[in-house]
Design a protein around this motif. Structure first.
Motif, PDB file in Angstrom:
ATOM      1  N   HIS A   1      -1.939   9.142   5.325  1.00  0.00           N
ATOM      2  CA  HIS A   1      -1.989   7.868   6.051  1.00  0.00           C
ATOM      3  C   HIS A   1      -3.392   7.614   6.606  1.00  0.00           C
TER       4      HIS A   1
ATOM      5  N   ARG B   1      -6.213   8.700   5.374  1.00  0.00           N
ATOM      6  CA  ARG B   1      -7.069   8.269   4.265  1.00  0.00           C
ATOM      7  C   ARG B   1      -6.692   6.875   3.784  1.00  0.00           C
ATOM      8  N   GLY B   2      -5.428   6.525   3.990  1.00  0.00           N
ATOM      9  CA  GLY B   2      -4.969   5.171   3.643  1.00  0.00           C
ATOM     10  C   GLY B   2      -5.700   4.115   4.463  1.00  0.00           C
TER      11      GLY B   2
ATOM     12  N   ALA C   1      -8.897   3.342   2.905  1.00  0.00           N
ATOM     13  CA  ALA C   1      -8.714   2.447   1.751  1.00  0.00           C
ATOM     14  C   ALA C   1      -8.515   1.002   2.209  1.00  0.00           C
TER      15      ALA C   1
ATOM     16  N   MET D   1       0.867  -1.193   0.000  1.00  0.00           N
ATOM     17  CA  MET D   1       0.000   0.000   0.000  1.00  0.00           C
ATOM     18  C   MET D   1       0.898   1.234   0.000  1.00  0.00           C
ATOM     19  N   ASP D   2       1.180   1.754  -1.176  1.00  0.00           N
ATOM     20  CA  ASP D   2       2.174   2.827  -1.262  1.00  0.00           C
ATOM     21  C   ASP D   2       1.559   4.091  -1.859  1.00  0.00           C
TER      22      ASP D   2
ATOM     23  N   SER E   1       0.979   3.232  -6.415  1.00  0.00           N
ATOM     24  CA  SER E   1       1.845   4.419  -6.451  1.00  0.00           C
ATOM     25  C   SER E   1       2.808   4.445  -7.634  1.00  0.00           C
TER      26      SER E   1
ATOM     27  N   TRP F   1      -0.045  11.310  -2.037  1.00  0.00           N
ATOM     28  CA  TRP F   1      -1.467  11.672  -2.124  1.00  0.00           C
ATOM     29  C   TRP F   1      -1.700  12.964  -1.337  1.00  0.00           C
TER      30      TRP F   1
ATOM     31  N   ASN G   1       0.759   7.095   0.124  1.00  0.00           N
ATOM     32  CA  ASN G   1      -0.016   7.968   1.032  1.00  0.00           C
ATOM     33  C   ASN G   1       0.578   9.370   1.103  1.00  0.00           C
TER      34      ASN G   1
ATOM     35  N   TRP H   1      -2.300   4.914  -2.937  1.00  0.00           N
ATOM     36  CA  TRP H   1      -3.088   4.029  -2.087  1.00  0.00           C
ATOM     37  C   TRP H   1      -4.417   4.620  -1.591  1.00  0.00           C
ATOM     38  N   PRO H   2      -4.487   5.876  -1.123  1.00  0.00           N
ATOM     39  CA  PRO H   2      -5.780   6.369  -0.632  1.00  0.00           C
ATOM     40  C   PRO H   2      -6.870   6.360  -1.717  1.00  0.00           C
TER      41      PRO H   2
ATOM     42  N   SER I   1       1.858  -2.860   5.888  1.00  0.00           N
ATOM     43  CA  SER I   1       1.473  -1.625   6.584  1.00  0.00           C
ATOM     44  C   SER I   1       2.646  -0.845   7.137  1.00  0.00           C
TER      45      SER I   1
END
Ligand code: IPE
Ligand code: IPE
Ligand code: MG
Length: 258
Positions: A46, A48-49, A52, A28-29, A199, A34, A31, A224-225, A72
Motif C-alpha cells: 500500500h 508503494r501504491g 504510484a 488501483m488493484d 492486477s 505486490w 498492492n 498497482w505499485p 482508493s
C-alpha cells in the motif's frame, strides 16, 4: 488494394481524431499481491501504491487528461482486517498532509467522492481541507473515490429523489436519467472515457457503475505499485485503438453505409 488504402486512411483519421481521454478512472488493484510476491507485509504494498499514485497524477497532467478518478478505498474494503483498514486510513491522511500543498501548487483541484458519515472526524476534516484549498484550481481534477461504492451512491441518489418527490419539490414522473445523474456525487464531472484496472482482475468492484456505462475498459496485468508511464501509455494506446459507438453505428459502417 484501393480498398485497403482507404481502410488504412480511415483508421489513421480515427486515431488522429482520438484526443487523450478527458476522464480516466483507475481501479488501483494489486498492492497486497505486490508485497506478497516480495515476502513483505501488505502495508508495504500500500505504501508503494501511494508512490504510484503520485506518478499517475503527474503523468495524467502531462498527457493532458482533465479528470483522473482514483479508486482508493471501496465501501466493501471495511471487511478487511482492522489493522489493514487502519493502515489504509493512515496512508490517506499522510497523503493529504504531505501532498496537498504540492498538488495545489500544480493547480490540481481535489474532489472526493464516497460516504463521509462513517469516517473519523480527522479524516473528514482533511478531505474538506483538500477540497476547500483547491476549489478554484483549473488544472487536472483529481477525484479520490474513498469509502466509495457505486451501489450506495445510486441508492442514496434514489432516496434523495424520493424524498424530494414526497416533499412535493419535484414530480416523481419527471425522474429520468438526467435527473439521476444530477443527483450523483459526480453530477458536474463528465463520465469516464476510460477505466483502467491493474492486477489482472476483470471486474468493476462497485466503481462508477452508472458513470462507466459507455467507458472503455482496459485491464492491465501489472500490479498497482508497478504502474508507470509505459503502463499508462499502453492503456491509452489500447483506448485509442477502440471504436466507441455509444449504441450507434461505427464510423466504418456509417461511411460505407453497410
Ligand atoms: C488495492 O490493492 C488497494 C485497495 C483495495 C485499498 P489490494 O489491497 O486489493 O491488493 P490485492 O488485490 O490484495 O493484491
Ligand atoms: C477494488 O479492489 C477497490 C479498490 C481498488 C480501492 P478490491 O481488491 O477491493 O476488489 P475485489 O475485492 O478484488 O473485487
Ligand atoms: Mg485487490
Amino acid at each position: 488494394m484501393h480498398k485497403q488504402l482507404e481502410q488504412e486512411a480511415a483508421a489513421r483519421e480515427r486515431s488522429a481524431a482520438t484526443a487523450p481521454p478527458r476522464h480516466v478512472g483507475i481501479i488501483m488493484d494489486g498492492n497486497g499481491r505486490w508485497a506478497a510476491a516480495r515476502g513483505l507485509p501488505r502495508f508495504e504494498g500500500h505504501r508503494r501504491g501511494v508512490e504510484a499514485v503520485r506518478r499517475a497524477v503527474r503523468e495524467a497532467k502531462d498527457i493532458g487528461i482533465r479528470y483522473l478518478t482514483l479508486y482508493s478505498f471501496s465501501a466493501e474494503n471495511w471487511s478487511r482486517p482492522v489493522q489493514e483498514v487502519s493502515d489504509l486510513m493512515g496512508l490517506l491522511k499522510r497523503f493529504i498532509r504531505n501532498d496537498l500543498a504540492d498538488l495545489h501548487r500544480q493547480g490540481v483541484r481535489v474532489r472526493i467522492i464516497g460516504r463521509r458519515d462513517n469516517l473519523a472526524s480527522d479524516i473528514r476534516a482533511l478531505l474538506a481541507e483538500a477540497e476547500d484549498l483547491t476549489r478554484a484550481n483549473t488544472g487536472l481534477t483529481l477525484v479520490i473515490a474513498f469509502n466509495y461504492g457505486s451501489r450506495q451512491e445510486i441508492a442514496d441518489a434514489a432516496r434523495r429523489l424520493a424524498l424530494k418527490a414526497v416533499a412535493g419539490e419535484i414530480d416523481a414522473a419527471s425522474i429520468d436519467v438526467a435527473a439521476m445523474s444530477r443527483e450523483l456525487e459526480t453530477a458536474d464531472i463528465p463520465d469516464p472515457d476510460l477505466v483502467i484496472r491493474t492486477s489482472g482482475e476483470q471486474r468493476l468492484s462497485n466503481f462508477l457503475m452508472w458513470q462507466a456505462a459507455y467507458s472503455e475498459l482496459v485491464f492491465l496485468p501489472l500490479l498497482w505499485p508497478d504502474f508507470d508511464r509505459s503502463a499508462f501509455d499502453s492503456a491509452l494506446a489500447e483506448y485509442a485503438s477502440r471504436e466507441r459507438r455509444f449504441g450507434g453505428l461505427g464510423t466504418a459502417s456509417a461511411r460505407t453505409g453497410s
